[in-house]
Scaffold this motif. Structure first.
Motif, PDB file in Angstrom:
ATOM      1  N   ALA A 112       0.839  -1.207   0.000  1.00  0.00           N
ATOM      2  CA  ALA A 112       0.000   0.000   0.000  1.00  0.00           C
ATOM      3  C   ALA A 112       0.875   1.258   0.000  1.00  0.00           C
ATOM      4  N   VAL A 113       1.916   1.250   0.812  1.00  0.00           N
ATOM      5  CA  VAL A 113       2.792   2.427   0.885  1.00  0.00           C
ATOM      6  C   VAL A 113       3.467   2.670  -0.465  1.00  0.00           C
ATOM      7  N   TRP A 114       3.898   1.604  -1.130  1.00  0.00           N
ATOM      8  CA  TRP A 114       4.525   1.771  -2.448  1.00  0.00           C
ATOM      9  C   TRP A 114       3.550   2.414  -3.441  1.00  0.00           C
ATOM     10  N   GLU A 115       2.303   1.953  -3.435  1.00  0.00           N
ATOM     11  CA  GLU A 115       1.295   2.512  -4.352  1.00  0.00           C
ATOM     12  C   GLU A 115       1.065   3.994  -4.056  1.00  0.00           C
ATOM     13  N   ILE A 116       0.980   4.334  -2.792  1.00  0.00           N
ATOM     14  CA  ILE A 116       0.736   5.739  -2.420  1.00  0.00           C
ATOM     15  C   ILE A 116       1.927   6.604  -2.818  1.00  0.00           C
ATOM     16  N   TYR A 137      -4.201   8.766   3.135  1.00  0.00           N
ATOM     17  CA  TYR A 137      -4.778   7.456   2.783  1.00  0.00           C
ATOM     18  C   TYR A 137      -4.839   6.599   4.034  1.00  0.00           C
ATOM     19  N   LEU A 138      -5.991   6.002   4.282  1.00  0.00           N
ATOM     20  CA  LEU A 138      -6.108   5.050   5.388  1.00  0.00           C
ATOM     21  C   LEU A 138      -5.842   3.642   4.863  1.00  0.00           C
ATOM     22  N   ARG A 160      -8.431   1.722  -2.004  1.00  0.00           N
ATOM     23  CA  ARG A 160      -8.959   0.692  -2.920  1.00  0.00           C
ATOM     24  C   ARG A 160      -9.466   1.335  -4.213  1.00  0.00           C
ATOM     25  N   ASP A 161     -10.274   2.401  -4.093  1.00  0.00           N
ATOM     26  CA  ASP A 161     -10.941   2.978  -5.267  1.00  0.00           C
ATOM     27  C   ASP A 161      -9.960   3.756  -6.146  1.00  0.00           C
ATOM     28  N   GLU A 162      -9.109   4.551  -5.500  1.00  0.00           N
ATOM     29  CA  GLU A 162      -8.217   5.424  -6.286  1.00  0.00           C
ATOM     30  C   GLU A 162      -6.991   4.674  -6.789  1.00  0.00           C
TER      31      GLU A 162
END
Ligand code: NAD
Ligand code: TDX
Length: 336
Positions: A227-231, A241-242, A290-292
């Motif tokens: 998740a951190v990589w995607e953000i 982002y949560l 999830r959505d973005e």
């Protein structure tokens, strides 16, 4: 994103992120800046190729070392923190220093060299939620009110506010992620899950605070890393982002599963003194992520993740045995 500075990269979640980047993103070089406090451990980075990862031992609140490292990277991901609630109740001072002044120091350097910044924060900045009633309960969202309960979570909240101010006032390219409770390999033995596993492995009884009804929203650490990589690479600058995996469980239920998976009787644990100000329940609404960004957790079966985590502690006694007695002596002194 060729050169990353990962601060706190020798701790539990930071080291798992460094391992994820080395395995999944072969063109990236990682510099780790870590003070190697009681929670930091060189062994967490053992076996990683020297041409991909360099460890610099130092403090994120030391402007000289931070300046020297930040000027030569494309992005900073900040995992460095004093991270344990119970310790923050005994001595808040290091939390103020690292979690607030350390983040301030990183922000100033990133601002000076126009470097992308990502702050690893926590769901605890939003305080807590009531227990679910008939299975129904609210979750934290990016617009939930900040109302941290402990010195630890108050310093993490302070850092988030600083990041947002640096975005707005100075145009810093920054994002924040607020994640729920992580579990997995390399987690220091003071934390709930590894404490109970290593208690059993070392012939001690697990310890449950209060009435055990408090709920945490568990996520496997590798899902957090992805998740951190995607953000970091695709997230919108200025956004929060949560991160969470719909993993709500009471502490009592988590301990019951650990006891079952480790072939212990269901009542083979001790009730101990509750944590003052103990947050009742955390729950994350990760819709934006999830959505973005299309992220979703891969470790969706908690029992499987927990079984693998137990196996890791069982096969790595050298990693945890050295710190176990000291951690338990501190807890004992505290009635826990
Ligand atoms: P940890 O305590 O295992 O690791 C923290 C690391 O930061 C250690 O390696 C330590 O040596 C280093 N560090 C501490 N002070 C430093 C300083 N002044 N300069 C440089 N390095 C320093 O913590 P963790 O559980 O891996 O948590 C990492 C981050 O994730 C923290 O920011 C924490 O607030 C956040 N977080 C943790 C969880 C969780 O469940 N553990 C959940 C959400 C967010
Ligand atoms: O022995 C124990 N018995 C027990 O019942 C311990 C160590 C904890 N607990 C309870 C307290 C909490 O309700 O288990 C729960 C989890 O405790 P911790 O592992 O200390 O985590 P928590 O306080 O929830 O905070 C964690 O998640 C959010 C991380 O430590 C933080 O860094 C993160 O921000």
């Amino acid at each position: 994103m060729k050169n990353l500075l990962v601060t706190g990269g020798a701790g539990f979640i930071g080291a798992n992120f460094v391992r994820y980047v080395v395995a999944q993103h072969p063109a990236v070089h990682v510099t780790v800046l870590d003070k190697l406090t009681y929670a930091g451990n060189r062994a967490n980075l053992a076996g990683l190729p020297a041409n991909r990862v360099q460890l610099v031992v130092g403090d994120i609140a030391d402007a000289t070392v931070v300046d020297r490292l930040v000027r030569r990277v494309d992005a900073v991901v900040n995992y460095a923190a004093e991270s344990h609630n119970d310790r923050s109740l005994r001595d808040p001072a290091p939390f103020m220093q690292t979690n607030i002044l350390g983040v301030y120091t990183l922000l100033q350097a990133c601002r000076q060299y126009d470097v992308r910044f990502h702050q690893i924060s926590t769901d605890e900045v939003y305080g807590d939620l009531p227990l679910r009633q008939n299975g129904v309960g609210a979750k934290f969202t990016p617009t939930s009110r900040y109302q941290p309960s402990s010195p630890y979570s108050a310093t993490k909240a302070s850092a988030d506010l600083l990041v947002n101010a640096w975005v707005r006032s100075f145009g810093l390219r920054a994002t924040i992620s607020n994640c729920s409770n992580n579990y997995g390999p390399y987690q220091y033995v003071e934390k709930f899950i590894p404490r109970q596993i290593t208690n059993i492995l070392s012939g001690r009884r697990p310890k449950l605070y209060g009435n055990g009804a408090n709920v945490r929203d568990w996520i496997h650490v590798t899902d957090h890393s992805r998740a951190v990589w995607e953000i970091l690479t695709r997230g919108t600058v200025g956004e929060t982002y949560l991160i969470g995996a719909n993993g709500e469980r009471s502490n009592r239920d988590v301990l019951a599963l650990i006891l079952k998976l480790m072939d212990q009787p269901a009542d083979a644990f001790d009730w101990v003194k509750d944590r003052p100000g103990h947050d009742v329940r955390y729950a994350i609404d990760a819709s934006r992520l999830r959505d973005e960004l299309g992220w979703h957790p891969e470790v969706t079966d908690f029992e499987t993740g927990l079984r693998q985590t137990i196996a890791w502690y069982r096969t790595h006694p050298d990693w945890w045995q050295g710190s176990k007695a000291t951690v338990e002596a501190d807890y004992r002194q505290n009635g826990q």
